[in-house]
Design an enzyme around this catalytic site. Structure first.
Site, PDB file in Angstrom:
ATOM      1  N   GLN A   1       0.799  -1.220   0.000  1.00 42.84           N
ATOM      2  CA  GLN A   1       0.000   0.000   0.000  1.00 42.84           C
ATOM      3  C   GLN A   1       0.835   1.275   0.000  1.00 42.84           C
ATOM      4  O   GLN A   1       0.310   2.350  -0.297  1.00 42.84           O
ATOM      5  CB  GLN A   1      -0.939  -0.010   1.210  1.00 42.84           C
TER       6      GLN A   1
ATOM      7  N   HIS B   1       0.992  -9.341   4.768  1.00 38.86           N
ATOM      8  CA  HIS B   1      -0.115  -8.388   4.814  1.00 38.86           C
ATOM      9  C   HIS B   1      -0.884  -8.498   3.503  1.00 38.86           C
ATOM     10  O   HIS B   1      -0.761  -7.667   2.604  1.00 38.86           O
ATOM     11  CB  HIS B   1       0.396  -6.965   5.036  1.00 38.86           C
TER      12      HIS B   1
ATOM     13  N   ASN C   1      -1.842 -10.727   8.553  1.00 40.31           N
ATOM     14  CA  ASN C   1      -2.767  -9.626   8.748  1.00 40.31           C
ATOM     15  C   ASN C   1      -4.165 -10.043   8.290  1.00 40.31           C
ATOM     16  O   ASN C   1      -4.361 -10.438   7.138  1.00 40.31           O
ATOM     17  CB  ASN C   1      -2.324  -8.403   7.937  1.00 40.31           C
ATOM     18  N   GLU C   2      -5.118  -9.985   9.210  1.00 34.89           N
ATOM     19  CA  GLU C   2      -6.534 -10.266   8.919  1.00 34.89           C
ATOM     20  C   GLU C   2      -6.744 -11.550   8.126  1.00 34.89           C
ATOM     21  O   GLU C   2      -7.376 -11.540   7.055  1.00 34.89           O
ATOM     22  CB  GLU C   2      -7.180  -9.077   8.225  1.00 34.89           C
TER      23      GLU C   2
END
Length: 424
Positions: A18, A112, A156-157
Site C-alpha cells: 500500500q 499483509h 494480517n486479517e
C-alpha cells in the site's frame, strides 16, 4: 483515567504493497491490471516509501511515537519459488535499523495480504505445500533479522474472507451468479498474467475455501514455531479483524453466529500466541432479521462505516478475555478528510482502551492505521486514513495535526487524552 503500562507501544502502521510502490511481482499487482479490475486505480508508485522509508520513520519518531508496524513483501524476498533476494532482505534490514536508530520499536508483519505471483500461480493458500512454503520464507527472514526484531505478526486479517461470508457481504442467489461470472473472467485473465492455469491460479485474499483456510491455520502455527526456534524471546501473534458485534433485541443468535464463524476460531488459535492483534474500526448491530444499517451520520467514515470509536475498547476487552493473552491494537483509525474528526475519534477510542485496561484487560500497545495516506485496495487513494498527507505527484510528506497530537499523547503515556492541546 487509567495509566497505560510504562512499556506501552504507541505507534502507527503501514503495509508494504500500500505504500512502497511498484510491487510488480505480487499477486495483487497482477490483479490490478486485468480488464475491469476491481480497484478504483492501480497502486503504481503508491507513496514511494520503498525509497522514502527513512523520512517516514523520522517523522513518526519526531512526533513522539515509539513504534512502527510495517510489512515485509514476500514477493520481493522470494520473487520466484526458491530464489531468495539478499538485496531485498538488506532493504528491510535497513528499515529495521532506521527504526532502531530513532528509538522506534519495529513490529514486523510477515504477510499483509499479498503473496508472490508464483505462489498465486500454484494455487495460493489452496496448494498442499502452502504452509511449507510460508514457513521457509519466514525462516529465511527471521534468521537474518531476529537479533534486531522482537515483535512479529504472521498474518494480517486472515479472517477477512470469513468475515465477508459471515456478515453477508458476499451476495447470494442470482446476484452471486452474476458476480461469479465476472469473477471467472477476471480470474482467467489473472491466471494468464501470473503464468498459470485458470482454475488453479488464485488470489491469496480473501481466503474462502475451508481447505485453504486450514492451510493458513497450519502456516501460522508453523511460522510461530519457526520464529520461536530461532528467537525464543520473540513475541509472536497474528492480527484479527473484528467489528464490535452487538445485538438488538432478538439479534443475539445472529450476532453469535457471526462471531462463531469469523472471529472465535482465530481467537482460539491466538491462545497459543504471545498476543492477539486487534483491528477494529466500527461496530455492526444485528437484529432477528440480520444486520441493522447504521443511521446516517456526518461523522461517518469515507468508507461508509459508522462513526463509533467506543468499538475498540469493547473488542480489546473481548479479545483479551476470550484468548487469555494480552491484546495489541494493531489497527484502528478513521478514513476522513477532517483531521479534527480523526483526533476526536482516536481520543475516544483510546479512552475506551484505557477503560478496558482499568477493567482488567492486558493491552500491550496502540498502533494507529495508518501513518500515510496510502493506496487502500479497492478504493484506490480516495480513503485518507493517514496521519501524514502524501502529495500524489511529488510524494512530499505533510504531517497532519493528528500526528503531533497522537505523538503528544504517546509522550505523556496517555495523560493528555481528552485534550487537543497535546498537538505538537
Amino acid at each position: 483515567m487509567t495509566t497505560f503500562p510504562d512499556d506501552f507501544l504507541w505507534g502507527a502502521a503501514t503495509a508494504g504493497h500500500q505504500i512502497e510502490g511498484n510491487n510488480v511481482r505480487a499477486d495483487i499487482w497482477a490483479m490490478e491490471h486485468v480488464t475491469d479490475a476491481p480497484f478504483a486505480e492501480p497502486s503504481g508508485d503508491a507513496c514511494d516509501s520503498y525509497h522514502r522509508y527513512a523520512e517516514d520513520i523520522r517523522l513518526l519518531a519526531e512526533s513522539g511515537l515509539n513504534t512502527y508496524r510495517f510489512s515485509i513483501e514476500w514477493s520481493r524476498i522470494e520473487p520466484e519459488r526458491g530464489l531468495f533476494s539478499r538485496a531485498e532482505l538488506e532493504h528491510y534490514r535497513r528499515m529495521v535499523r532506521s527504526c532502531l536508530a530513532h528509538d522506534v520499536t519495529p513490529v514486523v508483519t510477515l504477510n499483509h495480504f499479498t503473496v508472490p505471483a508464483w505462489f498465486a500461480r500454484e494455487g495460493a493458500w489452496a496448494q498442499p505445500d502452502a504452509a511449507d512454503l510460508f514457513e521457509r520464507y519466514v525462516r529465511f527472514v527471521v534468521t537474518e533479522l531476529h537479533t534486531e526484531v522482537s515483535w512479529w505478526i504472521t498474518f494480517n486479517e486472515p479472517n477477512a474472507g470469513a468475515l465477508l461470508l459471515a456478515t453477508g457481504a458476499l451476495p447470494l442467489g442470482a446476484a452471486a451468479d452474476d458476480l461469479a461470472a465476472g469473477q471467472r473472467k477476471m480470474m482467467a485473465e489473472f491466471a494468464v498474467r501470473v503464468g498459470g492455469t485458470p482454475g488453479v491460479a488464485s488470489m491469496a485474499i480473501p481466503v474462502l475455501a475451508p481447505a485453504a483456510m486450514e492451510n493458513v491455520f497450519t502456516a501460522h502455527r508453523r511460522a510461530r514455531a519457526a520464529i520461536k526456534s530461532i528467537s525464543p524471546a520473540a513475541r509472536v501473534g497474528w492480527s484479527i479483524a473484528v467489528h464490535d458485534f452487538q445485538a438488538a433485541d432478538g439479534g443475539e443468535e445472529r450476532r453469535d453466529a457471526v462471531l462463531a464463524q469469523a472471529v472465535h476460531p482465530f481467537w482460539e488459535l491466538s491462545r497459543e500466541d504471545d498476543f492477539v492483534g486487534v483491528q477494529t474500526y466500527t461496530r455492526e448491530v444485528y437484529g432477528p432479521e440480520g444486520r441493522i444499517p447504521a443511521e446516517p451520520d456526518d461523522n461517518a467514515f469515507l468508507t461508509g462505516w459508522e462513526y463509533y470509536p467506543a468499538a475498540l475498547g469493547h473488542t480489546v476487552q473481548q479479545a483479551s478475555a476470550y484468548t487469555g493473552v494480552p491484546a495489541l491494537v494493531t489497527e484502528n483509525g478513521i478514513a476522513t478528510a477532517d483531521d479534527k474528526a480523526r483526533i476526536r475519534y482516536t481520543s475516544a477510542a483510546l479512552e475506551g482502551v484505557a477503560d478496558a485496561i482499568g477493567s482488567g484487560a492486558k493491552v500491550l500497545g496502540y498502533i494507529h492505521w495508518t501513518l500515510l495516506d496510502n493506496w487502500e485496495w479497492h478504493s484506490g487513494f480516495a480513503m485518507t486514513f493517514g496521519l501524514i498527507a502524501v502529495d500524489r505527484d511529488t510524494f512530499a510528506r505533510t504531517p497532519k495535526p493528528s500526528l503531533g497530537w497522537l505523538g503528544g499523547v504517546a509522550l505523556g503515556n496517555g495523560a493528555a487524552l481528552g485534550s487537543e492541546t497535546s498537538a505538537r
